[in-house]
Design an enzyme around this catalytic site. Structure first.
Site, PDB file in Angstrom:
ATOM      1  N   LEU A  28      11.748 -20.556  -4.291  1.00  0.00           N
ATOM      2  CA  LEU A  28      10.735 -19.580  -3.867  1.00  0.00           C
ATOM      3  C   LEU A  28       9.480 -19.705  -4.731  1.00  0.00           C
ATOM      4  O   LEU A  28       9.573 -19.887  -5.944  1.00  0.00           O
ATOM      5  CB  LEU A  28      11.329 -18.168  -4.012  1.00  0.00           C
ATOM      6  CG  LEU A  28      10.363 -16.990  -3.836  1.00  0.00           C
ATOM      7  CD1 LEU A  28       9.850 -16.909  -2.395  1.00  0.00           C
ATOM      8  CD2 LEU A  28      11.057 -15.674  -4.224  1.00  0.00           C
ATOM      9  N   HIS A  85       2.484   3.212  -9.077  1.00  0.00           N
ATOM     10  CA  HIS A  85       2.351   1.772  -9.337  1.00  0.00           C
ATOM     11  C   HIS A  85       3.584   1.249 -10.076  1.00  0.00           C
ATOM     12  O   HIS A  85       4.051   0.138  -9.836  1.00  0.00           O
ATOM     13  CB  HIS A  85       1.075   1.487 -10.137  1.00  0.00           C
ATOM     14  CG  HIS A  85      -0.178   1.857  -9.400  1.00  0.00           C
ATOM     15  ND1 HIS A  85      -0.398   1.488  -8.098  1.00  0.00           N
ATOM     16  CD2 HIS A  85      -1.270   2.575  -9.777  1.00  0.00           C
ATOM     17  CE1 HIS A  85      -1.579   1.956  -7.703  1.00  0.00           C
ATOM     18  NE2 HIS A  85      -2.122   2.633  -8.707  1.00  0.00           N
ATOM     19  N   SER A 140      -7.332  -5.827  -5.488  1.00  0.00           N
ATOM     20  CA  SER A 140      -8.390  -6.407  -4.656  1.00  0.00           C
ATOM     21  C   SER A 140      -9.729  -6.394  -5.383  1.00  0.00           C
ATOM     22  O   SER A 140      -9.905  -5.664  -6.377  1.00  0.00           O
ATOM     23  CB  SER A 140      -8.508  -5.632  -3.334  1.00  0.00           C
ATOM     24  OG  SER A 140      -9.200  -4.408  -3.541  1.00  0.00           O
ATOM     25  N   ARG A 143      -5.116  -1.842   8.614  1.00  0.00           N
ATOM     26  CA  ARG A 143      -6.295  -2.669   8.331  1.00  0.00           C
ATOM     27  C   ARG A 143      -5.917  -3.748   7.333  1.00  0.00           C
ATOM     28  O   ARG A 143      -4.876  -3.700   6.684  1.00  0.00           O
ATOM     29  CB  ARG A 143      -7.463  -1.817   7.836  1.00  0.00           C
ATOM     30  CG  ARG A 143      -7.148  -0.982   6.613  1.00  0.00           C
ATOM     31  CD  ARG A 143      -8.395  -0.204   6.112  1.00  0.00           C
ATOM     32  NE  ARG A 143      -7.990   0.738   5.078  1.00  0.00           N
ATOM     33  CZ  ARG A 143      -7.670   2.010   5.308  1.00  0.00           C
ATOM     34  NH1 ARG A 143      -7.759   2.501   6.508  1.00  0.00           N
ATOM     35  NH2 ARG A 143      -7.277   2.787   4.312  1.00  0.00           N
ATOM     36  N   ASP A 183       0.831  -1.210   0.000  1.00  0.00           N
ATOM     37  CA  ASP A 183       0.000   0.000   0.000  1.00  0.00           C
ATOM     38  C   ASP A 183       0.864   1.259   0.000  1.00  0.00           C
ATOM     39  O   ASP A 183       1.957   1.273   0.565  1.00  0.00           O
ATOM     40  CB  ASP A 183      -0.929  -0.023   1.224  1.00  0.00           C
ATOM     41  CG  ASP A 183      -2.107   0.919   1.061  1.00  0.00           C
ATOM     42  OD1 ASP A 183      -2.417   1.308  -0.086  1.00  0.00           O
ATOM     43  OD2 ASP A 183      -2.723   1.275   2.083  1.00  0.00           O
ATOM     44  N   GLY A 191      -0.122   5.263  -4.538  1.00  0.00           N
ATOM     45  CA  GLY A 191      -0.783   6.507  -4.945  1.00  0.00           C
ATOM     46  C   GLY A 191      -0.197   7.695  -4.202  1.00  0.00           C
ATOM     47  O   GLY A 191       0.149   8.723  -4.814  1.00  0.00           O
TER      48      GLY A 191
HETATM   49  C1  IPE Z   1      -5.377  -2.927  -0.387  1.00  0.00           C
HETATM   50  O1  IPE Z   1      -5.075  -1.593  -0.541  1.00  0.00           O
HETATM   51  C2  IPE Z   1      -5.360  -3.628  -1.710  1.00  0.00           C
HETATM   52  C3  IPE Z   1      -4.049  -3.837  -2.318  1.00  0.00           C
HETATM   53  C4  IPE Z   1      -2.907  -3.529  -1.805  1.00  0.00           C
HETATM   54  C5  IPE Z   1      -4.091  -4.476  -3.618  1.00  0.00           C
HETATM   55  P1  IPE Z   1      -6.201  -0.477  -0.752  1.00  0.00           P
HETATM   56  O2  IPE Z   1      -5.490   0.813  -0.861  1.00  0.00           O
HETATM   57  O3  IPE Z   1      -7.087  -0.864  -1.881  1.00  0.00           O
HETATM   58  O4  IPE Z   1      -7.050  -0.584   0.583  1.00  0.00           O
HETATM   59  P2  IPE Z   1      -7.932   0.509   1.342  1.00  0.00           P
HETATM   60  O5  IPE Z   1      -8.934   1.035   0.348  1.00  0.00           O
HETATM   61  O6  IPE Z   1      -7.010   1.580   1.813  1.00  0.00           O
HETATM   62  O7  IPE Z   1      -8.551  -0.217   2.479  1.00  0.00           O
HETATM   63  C1  IPE Z   2      -1.515   0.062  -3.455  1.00  0.00           C
HETATM   64  O1  IPE Z   2      -1.288   1.429  -3.469  1.00  0.00           O
HETATM   65  C2  IPE Z   2      -1.618  -0.523  -4.821  1.00  0.00           C
HETATM   66  C3  IPE Z   2      -2.941  -1.036  -5.181  1.00  0.00           C
HETATM   67  C4  IPE Z   2      -4.010  -1.005  -4.433  1.00  0.00           C
HETATM   68  C5  IPE Z   2      -3.073  -1.596  -6.519  1.00  0.00           C
HETATM   69  P1  IPE Z   2      -2.495   2.450  -3.513  1.00  0.00           P
HETATM   70  O2  IPE Z   2      -2.812   2.758  -4.945  1.00  0.00           O
HETATM   71  O3  IPE Z   2      -3.641   1.971  -2.704  1.00  0.00           O
HETATM   72  O4  IPE Z   2      -1.828   3.714  -2.848  1.00  0.00           O
HETATM   73  P2  IPE Z   2      -2.516   4.739  -1.856  1.00  0.00           P
HETATM   74  O5  IPE Z   2      -3.082   3.967  -0.720  1.00  0.00           O
HETATM   75  O6  IPE Z   2      -3.584   5.446  -2.643  1.00  0.00           O
HETATM   76  O7  IPE Z   2      -1.403   5.653  -1.446  1.00  0.00           O
HETATM   77 MG    MG Z   3      -4.144   2.237  -0.757  1.00  0.00          MG
END
Ligand code: IPE
Ligand code: IPE
Ligand code: MG
Length: 231
Positions: A127, A33, A61, A184, A16, A19
């Site tokens: 692995l 990404h 997800s 979470r 996570d 973004g």
């Molecule tokens: C969880 O991250 C899903 C992945 C890392 C693929 P999200 O960024 O989608 O989760 P929330 O929305 O913060 O719970």
């Molecule tokens: C996790 O990073 C990657 C995916 C869910 C695919 P995010 O895209 O959720 O990044 P944030 O949480 O917005 O920073």
């Molecule tokens: Mg996220």
């Protein structure tokens, strides 16, 4: 320096913060990404270096379909290019690739790339890297139970469910890492995580490196896993 002597057999990572990594630099989210893929490659090499046997990466997800088409298409392109490039880490380091989650809604070319690399690497026994794609813990449980019903089961045990899940032939994750400081689970391996050790470093996923990885392993080895017993 603490020696690392008790490594998790299976690490599962909620990657996570991609973004936020991009937004903080004034860049579009997909740059995050892209950098996130580099962190995946780095982490796979670290798993080999430190003797991890299974590593699951939460890449998309069942809830991530809520994002813009542009972001989703960008993520799919990155994954497809990563697993199908000529000089890929899987064949180079003899890593078995597998996936969990429902692949049907993904573009055909992404599905084909996955099938192809899984087939090429299926006999490797070092692995194993598992990509969680269109994966949701609840969806996994519902599909598992339905598959048991279809097979005629009418008295389902915990073990039946465990083996019917997408992770049926994988050990349960010992250690779950979620980067970016969010605490979470976001519908990851719900059933499988019953006794996993959880760890929430603040680092954003694209910045995750060997220092963070080693710190995570050291944290894990200090944990006292009791599984409900007394030690
Ligand atoms: C969880 O991250 C899903 C992945 C890392 C693929 P999200 O960024 O989608 O989760 P929330 O929305 O913060 O719970
Ligand atoms: C996790 O990073 C990657 C995916 C869910 C695919 P995010 O895209 O959720 O990044 P944030 O949480 O917005 O920073
Ligand atoms: Mg996220």
């Amino acid at each position: 320096m603490t020696k690392i002597n008790k490594v998790p057999n299976h690490i599962a990572i909620i990657m996570d913060g991609n973004g936020r990594w991009a937004t903080r630099r004034g860049l579009p989210r997909n740059y995050g990404h892209k950098e996130g893929i580099n962190a995946v490659e780095r982490t796979i090499k670290l798993c080999i270096k430190y003797g991890i046997k299974y590593c699951t990466f939460f890449a998309f997800s069942t809830e991530n379909w809520k994002r813009s088409k542009e972001e989703i298409d960008g993520i799919f392109d990155l994954i497809r290019n990563y697993i199908s490039k000529d000089e890929n880490i899987f064949e180079r380091y003899k890593i078995k690739l597998s996936s969990i989650g429902m692949l049907e809604p993904f573009p055909r070319d992404l599905q084909n790339a996955l099938t192809d690399m899984k087939e090429k690497t299926k006999n490797y026994n070092g692995l194993e890297v598992i990509f969680a794609l269109n994966y949701g813990g609840r969806d996994d449980i519902v599909r598992a139970v339905n598959s048991l019903i279809q097979k005629g089961y009418n008295n389902i045990t915990e073990h039946d469910i465990l083996t019917a899940l997408d992770t049926g032939n994988l050990p349960e994750p010992d250690f779950v890492i979620r980067t970016s400081g969010e605490m979470r689970i976001s519908n990851f391996l719900l059933y499988q995580m019953a006794y996993s050790e959880l760890y929430f470093p603040k680092v954003l996923w694209p910045d995750f490196n060997e220092r963070h990885f080693v710190k995570a392993l050291k944290t894990y080895q200090k944990r006292n896993r009791r599984f409900g017993g007394i030690t």
